[in-house]
Motif scaffolding. Structure first.
Motif, short mmCIF file in Angstrom:
data_model
loop_
_atom_site.label_atom_id
_atom_site.label_comp_id
_atom_site.label_asym_id
_atom_site.label_seq_id
_atom_site.Cartn_x
_atom_site.Cartn_y
_atom_site.Cartn_z
N HIS A 57 -51.48 63.14 -2.94
CA HIS A 57 -52.40 61.94 -2.91
C HIS A 57 -52.23 61.15 -1.37
O HIS A 57 -51.07 60.67 -1.10
CB HIS A 57 -52.01 60.95 -3.97
N PRO A 58 -53.19 60.84 -0.71
CA PRO A 58 -53.06 60.31 0.71
C PRO A 58 -52.31 58.85 0.66
O PRO A 58 -51.66 58.47 1.78
CB PRO A 58 -54.71 59.94 1.08
N ASP A 59 -52.39 57.97 -0.41
CA ASP A 59 -51.92 56.83 -0.55
C ASP A 59 -50.41 57.07 -0.68
O ASP A 59 -49.70 56.10 -0.31
CB ASP A 59 -52.34 56.03 -1.66
N LYS A 66 -55.60 68.27 2.05
CA LYS A 66 -55.28 69.31 0.92
C LYS A 66 -55.52 68.44 -0.52
O LYS A 66 -55.92 69.36 -1.55
CB LYS A 66 -53.61 69.03 1.15
N PHE A 67 -55.54 67.22 -0.75
CA PHE A 67 -55.90 66.43 -1.91
C PHE A 67 -57.38 66.85 -2.34
O PHE A 67 -57.76 66.99 -3.42
CB PHE A 67 -55.74 64.75 -1.71
N LYS A 68 -58.39 66.79 -1.19
CA LYS A 68 -59.67 67.09 -1.45
C LYS A 68 -59.87 68.48 -1.95
O LYS A 68 -60.66 68.65 -3.04
CB LYS A 68 -60.40 67.12 0.01
N ALA A 72 -61.34 69.24 -5.76
CA ALA A 72 -62.49 70.11 -5.78
C ALA A 72 -62.17 71.31 -6.97
O ALA A 72 -62.89 71.78 -7.59
CB ALA A 72 -63.16 70.56 -4.38
N ALA A 73 -61.05 72.02 -6.68
CA ALA A 73 -60.86 73.07 -7.44
C ALA A 73 -60.62 72.56 -8.92
O ALA A 73 -61.00 73.19 -9.81
CB ALA A 73 -59.52 73.47 -6.89
N TYR A 74 -59.82 71.55 -9.20
CA TYR A 74 -59.85 70.99 -10.60
C TYR A 74 -61.13 70.72 -11.19
O TYR A 74 -61.38 71.09 -12.43
CB TYR A 74 -58.99 69.88 -10.68
N GLU A 75 -61.97 70.00 -10.59
CA GLU A 75 -63.41 69.61 -10.96
C GLU A 75 -64.15 70.93 -11.06
O GLU A 75 -64.98 71.07 -12.25
CB GLU A 75 -64.23 69.07 -9.83
N ILE A 76 -63.82 72.06 -10.85
CA ILE A 76 -64.79 73.17 -10.81
C ILE A 76 -64.14 74.13 -12.05
O ILE A 76 -64.98 74.28 -13.04
CB ILE A 76 -65.05 74.12 -9.62
N LEU A 107 -68.15 73.39 0.42
CA LEU A 107 -67.01 73.97 -0.04
C LEU A 107 -66.69 75.21 0.98
O LEU A 107 -65.41 75.16 0.88
CB LEU A 107 -67.57 74.29 -1.40
N PHE A 108 -67.46 75.70 1.42
CA PHE A 108 -66.62 76.83 2.27
C PHE A 108 -66.13 76.60 3.35
O PHE A 108 -65.22 77.18 3.67
CB PHE A 108 -68.01 77.86 2.78
N SER A 109 -66.80 75.61 3.79
CA SER A 109 -65.80 74.92 5.04
C SER A 109 -64.53 74.30 4.58
O SER A 109 -63.46 74.48 5.22
CB SER A 109 -66.54 73.73 5.86
N MET A 110 -64.43 73.66 3.19
CA MET A 110 -63.34 73.15 2.90
C MET A 110 -62.12 74.16 2.68
O MET A 110 -60.85 73.97 2.95
CB MET A 110 -63.31 72.22 1.60
N PHE A 111 -62.68 75.32 2.08
CA PHE A 111 -61.74 76.18 1.31
C PHE A 111 -61.41 77.48 2.50
O PHE A 111 -60.36 77.97 2.29
CB PHE A 111 -61.79 76.95 0.24
N PHE A 112 -62.35 77.75 3.36
CA PHE A 112 -62.33 78.78 4.26
C PHE A 112 -62.44 78.64 5.78
O PHE A 112 -62.56 79.35 6.50
CB PHE A 112 -63.37 79.75 3.96
N GLY A 113 -62.48 77.12 5.99
CA GLY A 113 -62.60 76.86 7.28
C GLY A 113 -64.00 76.89 8.03
O GLY A 113 -64.03 77.10 9.39
N GLY A 114 -65.16 77.43 7.31
CA GLY A 114 -66.14 77.49 7.69
C GLY A 114 -66.55 79.01 8.17
O GLY A 114 -67.43 79.21 8.53
N GLY A 115 -65.28 79.68 8.28
CA GLY A 115 -65.38 81.08 8.68
C GLY A 115 -66.10 82.24 7.61
O GLY A 115 -66.21 83.23 8.19
N ARG A 116 -66.13 81.70 6.51
CA ARG A 116 -66.95 82.74 5.54
C ARG A 116 -68.45 82.41 5.36
O ARG A 116 -68.92 81.44 5.30
CB ARG A 116 -66.40 82.46 4.25
#
Length: 411
Positions: A57-59, A66-68, A72-76, A107-116
């Motif tokens: 957690h950022p706080d 990483k927290f995002k 996101a993974a948990y929400e899905i 989501l793709f940018s978040m988990f794959f850095g936009g490379g996928r």
């Protein structure tokens, strides 16, 4: 679909059928993010999320990105429908859903850095169709199941690549716009309607059982996933029934609370009242005032608020927890006698019975001026006297065409 056709849009094609996931779809990244197996239960997923979210957690000095990812993974994965879509189509299967934990980040940018590439991640989801569903307040209170017939278009056979555009969805045209001047333009392929594939459709009639749960609110959505029209290279969209709550002649609703307006006479306000109503579940309620209770025209507050009483737990069932109910509010309006005057004998009796009678002022009618009030409208307050516009117009007339000042002549 209730008279609607297939709303073709600008969607990329990959040459695969809409019902087949891509071979290179990644369906493990979210599980790896939470550090759980694909067979993990919802309890295990939640336990892993709680542990990781406290660490990152950022706080608490953790990495925000990483927290995002964890959120996101948990929400899905904590949602059965989204998890099933992800297990089959990867991130592409849930990219159209509202994943709030992503904070608007792709989501793709978040988990794959936009490379996928999105094209290789699996089929997109087709357009959803929304239909209004009118629901009475009684149905929202008691719950109801409605059977509705819908007609959807489904693909017949296997789609083939469009011969006109070669599956590119657009056709390039070269036009001459002047001597020695040409321009190249592209337009949607008319033959495949911009889909890149050609196919035939047939109508399929479905009867859907629409469950209106107790406590559902206006504009709530009842979703049937994958039941919209089929579109080549895309997962079928959803059919959404949007609750449209109809007005009720007696009750007004706000959230889980109900409000009724009761008009009573001055006699009832002072001496008591009995009121019988039929509730939304057909129960008969008899509402009585307490002995000696006085219903006032307004609440005893700084603001001029209507006089309101409440009947606890007689409101609407709460959405998601129908055993917890809201409250029933009763707003009173005290109706005074319609006649502008009362007989002298009635006035004499009221003076004896009611508290705080008027005390006659002592004065000499020959020395003071007696006046009487007339009926008025408070909206006229501030409009009395000569209006400013007419006064300014009068002053303007005096300046332009009025009498000139007299000049004294000296000899």
């Amino acid at each position: 679909m209730f008279g609607g056709g297939i709303p073709f849009g600008h969607f990329p094609g990959s040459g695969r059928g809409g019902s087949m996931p891509a071979e290179d779809v990644d369906t493990t990244k979210l599980y790896e993010t939470l550090g759980v197996d694909k067979s993990a239960s919802k309890k295990d997923i939640r336990k892993a999320y709680m542990k990781l979210s406290k660490t990152h957690h950022p706080d608490k000095g953790g990495d925000e990105h990483k927290f995002k990812e964890i959120s996101a993974a948990y929400e899905i994965l904590s949602d059965d429908d989204k998890r099933a879509q992800y297990d089959k189509y990867g991130l592409e299967g849930v990219s159209g859903d509202d994943v709030g934990a992503a904070g608007g980040e792709d989501l793709f940018s978040m988990f794959f850095g936009g490379g996928r590439s999105r094209r290789s991640a699996g089929p997109r989801k087709g357009p959803s169709i929304n239909h209004p569903l009118k629901v009475s307040l009684e149905d929202a209170y008691n719950g109801k199941t409605v059977k509705l017939a819908v007609t959807r278009k489904i693909i017949e056979g296997t789609p083939t690549e469009c011969t006109a555009c070669k599956g590119q969805r657009v056709i390039m045209e070269v036009r001459q716009i002047g001597p020695g001047m040409i321009t190249q333009m592209q337009r949607h392929c008319d033959q495949c309607k911009g889909q890149g594939q050609q196919c035939t459709f047939k109508n399929e009639r479905k009867v859907l059982e629409v469950h209106v749960d107790k406590g559902m609110l206006h504009e709530d959505k009842i979703t049937f996933r994958g039941m919209a029209d089929e579109v080549p290279n895309m997962e079928p969209g959803d059919i959404n029934f949007i609750i449209q709550e109809k007005d009720h002649e007696l009750f007004k609703r706000k959230g889980a609370d109900l409000l009724v307006v009761k008009e009573i006479s001055l006699n009832q306000a002072l001496c008591g009242f009995t009121w019988k109503i039929t509730h939304l579940d057909n129960r008969t309620l008899v509402i009585k005032s307490q002995p000696g209770e006085i219903i006032k025209p307004e609440m005893n507050t700084k603001e001029a608020l209507p006089f309101v009483k409440v009947l606890p737990d007689e409101g609407m069932p709460s959405k998601g927890n129908p055993f917890v109910r809201g409250n029933l509010y009763v707003m009173f309006r005290v109706r005074f006698p319609e006649d502008n005057s009362l007989p002298e004998n009635v006035i004499a009796q009221l003076r004896k019975l009611l508290p705080e009678p008027d005390v006659e002022e002592e004065y000499d009618p020959m020395e003071v001026e007696e006046v009487h009030l007339k009926e008025a409208d408070l909206r006229s307050f501030g409009k009395g006297g000569a209006h400013r516009e007419s006064m300014e117009a009068h002053d303007s007339d005096d300046d332009e065409g009025g009498a000139r000042p007299v000049q004294c002549q000296q000899s």
